[in-house]
Design a protein around this motif. Structure first.
Motif, PDB file in Angstrom:
ATOM      1  N   THR A  29       0.841  -1.203   0.000  1.00 41.86           N
ATOM      2  CA  THR A  29       0.000   0.000   0.000  1.00 41.86           C
ATOM      3  C   THR A  29       0.876   1.252   0.000  1.00 41.86           C
ATOM      4  O   THR A  29       2.077   1.190   0.296  1.00 41.86           O
ATOM      5  N   ALA A  30       0.239   2.371  -0.284  1.00 39.83           N
ATOM      6  CA  ALA A  30       0.935   3.655  -0.208  1.00 39.83           C
ATOM      7  C   ALA A  30       1.453   3.888   1.212  1.00 39.83           C
ATOM      8  O   ALA A  30       2.561   4.407   1.390  1.00 39.83           O
ATOM      9  N   SER A  31       0.681   3.498   2.198  1.00 37.68           N
ATOM     10  CA  SER A  31       1.116   3.657   3.594  1.00 37.68           C
ATOM     11  C   SER A  31       2.370   2.840   3.879  1.00 37.68           C
ATOM     12  O   SER A  31       3.287   3.312   4.556  1.00 37.68           O
ATOM     13  N   ASP A  32       2.417   1.607   3.367  1.00 40.98           N
ATOM     14  CA  ASP A  32       3.600   0.762   3.551  1.00 40.98           C
ATOM     15  C   ASP A  32       4.845   1.423   2.947  1.00 40.98           C
ATOM     16  O   ASP A  32       5.921   1.458   3.558  1.00 40.98           O
ATOM     17  N   ILE A  33       4.681   1.922   1.744  1.00 44.47           N
ATOM     18  CA  ILE A  33       5.808   2.551   1.036  1.00 44.47           C
ATOM     19  C   ILE A  33       6.258   3.804   1.779  1.00 44.47           C
ATOM     20  O   ILE A  33       7.457   3.995   2.013  1.00 44.47           O
ATOM     21  N   ALA A  34       5.308   4.662   2.139  1.00 43.11           N
ATOM     22  CA  ALA A  34       5.651   5.910   2.834  1.00 43.11           C
ATOM     23  C   ALA A  34       6.349   5.616   4.163  1.00 43.11           C
ATOM     24  O   ALA A  34       7.362   6.248   4.488  1.00 43.11           O
ATOM     25  N   ARG A  35       5.820   4.670   4.906  1.00 41.51           N
ATOM     26  CA  ARG A  35       6.426   4.322   6.196  1.00 41.51           C
ATOM     27  C   ARG A  35       7.874   3.860   6.003  1.00 41.51           C
ATOM     28  O   ARG A  35       8.780   4.300   6.675  1.00 41.51           O
ATOM     29  N   ARG A  36       8.089   2.961   5.046  1.00 41.57           N
ATOM     30  CA  ARG A  36       9.448   2.454   4.803  1.00 41.57           C
ATOM     31  C   ARG A  36      10.372   3.565   4.312  1.00 41.57           C
ATOM     32  O   ARG A  36      11.553   3.578   4.637  1.00 41.57           O
ATOM     33  N   ALA A  37       9.834   4.504   3.529  1.00 41.48           N
ATOM     34  CA  ALA A  37      10.650   5.609   2.998  1.00 41.48           C
ATOM     35  C   ALA A  37      10.911   6.691   4.041  1.00 41.48           C
ATOM     36  O   ALA A  37      11.761   7.562   3.835  1.00 41.48           O
ATOM     37  N   GLY A  38      10.136   6.642   5.138  1.00 38.14           N
ATOM     38  CA  GLY A  38      10.307   7.663   6.174  1.00 38.14           C
ATOM     39  C   GLY A  38       9.693   8.993   5.799  1.00 38.14           C
ATOM     40  O   GLY A  38      10.183  10.048   6.202  1.00 38.14           O
ATOM     41  N   VAL A  39       8.611   8.928   5.008  1.00 40.38           N
ATOM     42  CA  VAL A  39       7.913  10.153   4.606  1.00 40.38           C
ATOM     43  C   VAL A  39       6.429   9.989   4.923  1.00 40.38           C
ATOM     44  O   VAL A  39       5.934   8.879   5.128  1.00 40.38           O
ATOM     45  N   ALA A  40       5.729  11.100   4.942  1.00 40.30           N
ATOM     46  CA  ALA A  40       4.281  11.052   5.112  1.00 40.30           C
ATOM     47  C   ALA A  40       3.637  10.549   3.822  1.00 40.30           C
ATOM     48  O   ALA A  40       4.177  10.749   2.727  1.00 40.30           O
ATOM     49  N   ARG A  41       2.492   9.916   3.953  1.00 39.86           N
ATOM     50  CA  ARG A  41       1.783   9.434   2.777  1.00 39.86           C
ATOM     51  C   ARG A  41       1.463  10.588   1.834  1.00 39.86           C
ATOM     52  O   ARG A  41       1.517  10.441   0.606  1.00 39.86           O
ATOM     53  N   GLN A  42       1.160  11.763   2.383  1.00 40.24           N
ATOM     54  CA  GLN A  42       0.866  12.935   1.558  1.00 40.24           C
ATOM     55  C   GLN A  42       2.085  13.322   0.712  1.00 40.24           C
ATOM     56  O   GLN A  42       1.936  13.826  -0.400  1.00 40.24           O
ATOM     57  N   THR A  43       3.275  13.094   1.244  1.00 43.22           N
ATOM     58  CA  THR A  43       4.497  13.377   0.476  1.00 43.22           C
ATOM     59  C   THR A  43       4.559  12.477  -0.751  1.00 43.22           C
ATOM     60  O   THR A  43       4.879  12.936  -1.854  1.00 43.22           O
TER      61      THR A  43
END
Length: 190
Positions: A29-43
């Motif tokens: 999910t987008a949340s999984d990717i954002a979390r792993r990247a260390g960014v907010a989902r909005q980013t």
């Protein structure tokens, strides 16, 4: 493009790659990717409109990165070797192997329904290489874009379907037969 933007895009795509390798596309999910990247989902959404666009950018990045550096082939054999080495490298990419195992419908979409950015980039690269090889006299005459389209079809099919025929074409034989097909197609026509 600023360095921060490039770093953020790279971090997001690196995170997407890690998630897809771990979970496959359908379970990422987008949340999984954002979390792993260390960014907010909005980013993430500032760079791509949805998670499917992230996956498309990831595929393009990985496949285009797999294209070889420009070299001057001295004969048809050397030219074909570059093509086969590239196809074999792409065939063995962890991302390709994972998608083939977990998300085969994604491959079907790009074979049957649409051309993606990576296919367009590969076609442009092949067209340029074929035109240069024609100028050197090592590839037969013909429109480079048409020859490139047929080479793309042949290689794409060989890469995506290799596991289906592995009992008949183990990796070494696969390379040899693909090389023979490409030499026959690109070589001088009678």
């Amino acid at each position: 493009m600023s360095e921060i933007v490039a770093d953020t895009e790279t971090a997001i795509l690196d995170a997407a790659l890690a998630e897809v390798l771990t979970h496959g596309i359908r379970r990422t999910t987008a949340s999984d990717i954002a979390r792993r990247a260390g960014v907010a989902r909005q980013t993430l959404y500032r760079y791509w409109p949805d998670v499917q666009a992230v996956f498309a950018a990831l595929m393009t990045r990985e496949l285009v990165a797999g294209l070889p550096a420009r070299t001057t082939a001295v004969d048809l054999g050397a030219f074909v070797t570059v093509l086969v080495d590239t196809a074999d490298s792409i065939r063995r990419m962890p991302l390709i192997e994972r998608l083939r195992d977990t998300d085969p419908e994604l491959f079907a979409r790009y074979i049957l329904d649409r051309l993606g950015s990576s296919q367009r980039a590969i076609h442009a690269d092949l067209s340029s290489r074929i035109a240069a090889a024609q100028a050197s006299g090592i590839v037969r005459p013909g429109r480079p874009d048409r020859l490139a389209a047929m080479v793309l079809l042949m290689v794409q099919s060989a890469v995506q379907s290799a596991p289906l025929v592995e009992e008949w074409l183990p990796p070494r034989a696969w390379r040899s037969e693909l090389a023979a097909a490409l030499r026959g197609y690109l070589g001088a026509q009678p």
